[in-house]
Design a protein around this motif. Structure first.
Motif, mmCIF file in Angstrom:
data_model
loop_
_atom_site.group_PDB
_atom_site.id
_atom_site.type_symbol
_atom_site.label_atom_id
_atom_site.label_comp_id
_atom_site.label_asym_id
_atom_site.label_seq_id
_atom_site.Cartn_x
_atom_site.Cartn_y
_atom_site.Cartn_z
ATOM 1 N N THR A 84 10.466 1.976 0.758
ATOM 2 C CA THR A 84 9.246 1.173 0.668
ATOM 3 C C THR A 84 9.454 -0.031 -0.241
ATOM 4 O OG1 THR A 84 7.958 3.184 1.011
ATOM 5 C CG2 THR A 84 6.771 1.280 0.183
ATOM 6 N N LEU A 128 2.353 7.273 -6.457
ATOM 7 C CA LEU A 128 1.447 8.391 -6.749
ATOM 8 C C LEU A 128 2.019 9.716 -6.256
ATOM 9 C CD1 LEU A 128 -1.983 6.703 -5.941
ATOM 10 C CD2 LEU A 128 -0.998 7.182 -8.198
ATOM 11 N N GLN A 129 2.624 9.708 -5.085
ATOM 12 C CA GLN A 129 3.221 10.926 -4.536
ATOM 13 C C GLN A 129 4.356 11.425 -5.431
ATOM 14 O OE1 GLN A 129 5.585 10.537 -0.908
ATOM 15 N NE2 GLN A 129 4.493 12.331 -0.102
ATOM 16 N N LEU A 164 2.240 1.902 -3.473
ATOM 17 C CA LEU A 164 1.254 2.563 -4.328
ATOM 18 C C LEU A 164 1.188 4.056 -4.013
ATOM 19 C CD1 LEU A 164 -1.092 2.559 -6.390
ATOM 20 C CD2 LEU A 164 -2.600 1.986 -4.465
ATOM 21 N N MET A 165 1.115 4.385 -2.729
ATOM 22 C CA MET A 165 1.050 5.794 -2.331
ATOM 23 C C MET A 165 2.330 6.532 -2.709
ATOM 24 S SD MET A 165 -1.940 5.925 -1.286
ATOM 25 C CE MET A 165 -1.957 7.606 -0.802
ATOM 26 N N PHE A 190 0.837 -1.196 0.000
ATOM 27 C CA PHE A 190 0.000 0.000 0.000
ATOM 28 C C PHE A 190 0.876 1.253 0.000
ATOM 29 C CE2 PHE A 190 -2.433 3.303 2.298
ATOM 30 C CZ PHE A 190 -3.468 3.454 1.386
ATOM 31 N N GLY A 191 1.934 1.248 0.820
ATOM 32 C CA GLY A 191 2.869 2.372 0.845
ATOM 33 C C GLY A 191 3.549 2.576 -0.497
#
Length: 185
Positions: free
Chosen positions: A82, A34-35, A30-31, A27-28
């Protein structure tokens, strides 16, 4: 321990830690992707340097100023970390010794970053307290925020120490002889 015929025993602990951290780090990831996309497409290269040098903002502590000026680099480093967590989690699940060692290293880094974050946050809190004190001196209707800052600091201290203790416990379990025996070289 879970055991299949002809294989070394597999502990539920390693499997649970591997899956939990894989889910969190995926999940991190993916974030983080995107970030990084957002930082590179929506903001000009020097946008954060301009924000950090704006004389209208209070003077920030050195590390905060550096982080704002180098926001893209910071986001990229977080993304790399990550990715390492994803890789280490898969290594744990596959019972690869290098995955266990990488995971232990990342847990040690987590301990250091939590404790270092407390120092960083302490500097920020002192800076904010000074800024609020200056504002309170000129505005009589502004409430005293000292107790609120102490509460935030105590809460942050508790969270950081809890995570540091959790990571230390995970390291302790991952270096135990019965767990080490599960991993292929």
């Amino acid at each position: 321990m879970n055991q299949t015929p002809g294989a070394a025993p597999r502990s539920t602990f390693v499997t649970a830690v591997g899956w939990i951290f894989l889910a969190i780090s995926a999940f991190g990831l993916l974030m983080g992707i995107l970030q990084n996309i957002m930082l590179h497409t929506m903001f000009p290269q020097d946008a954060f340097a301009q924000i950090a040098s704006d004389p209208g903002h209070p003077q920030l502590p050195g590390i905060s100023l550096w982080m704002i000026q180098n926001m893209r680099l910071v986001a990229a480093l977080v993304l790399v970390t990550t990715v390492l967590h994803v890789v280490a989690s898969i290594g744990l699940l596959r019972r690869w010794n290098w995955g266990r060692l990488l995971f232990i290293g990342l847990m040690a880094f987590g301990i250091l970053s939590n404790l270092g974050g407390l120092v960083f946050q302490g500097q920020m809190m002192m800076q904010m307290h000074e800024s609020f004190s200056d504002v309170q001196a000129t505005q009589a209707d502004m409430p005293e925020l000292g107790w609120f800052m102490v509460a935030i600091w105590v809460f942050s201290l508790g969270i950081a120490l809890a995570f540091a203790a959790l990571y230390a416990w995970i390291i302790k379990r991952l270096v135990a002889p019965e767990v080490v025996a599960e991993f292929r070289r």
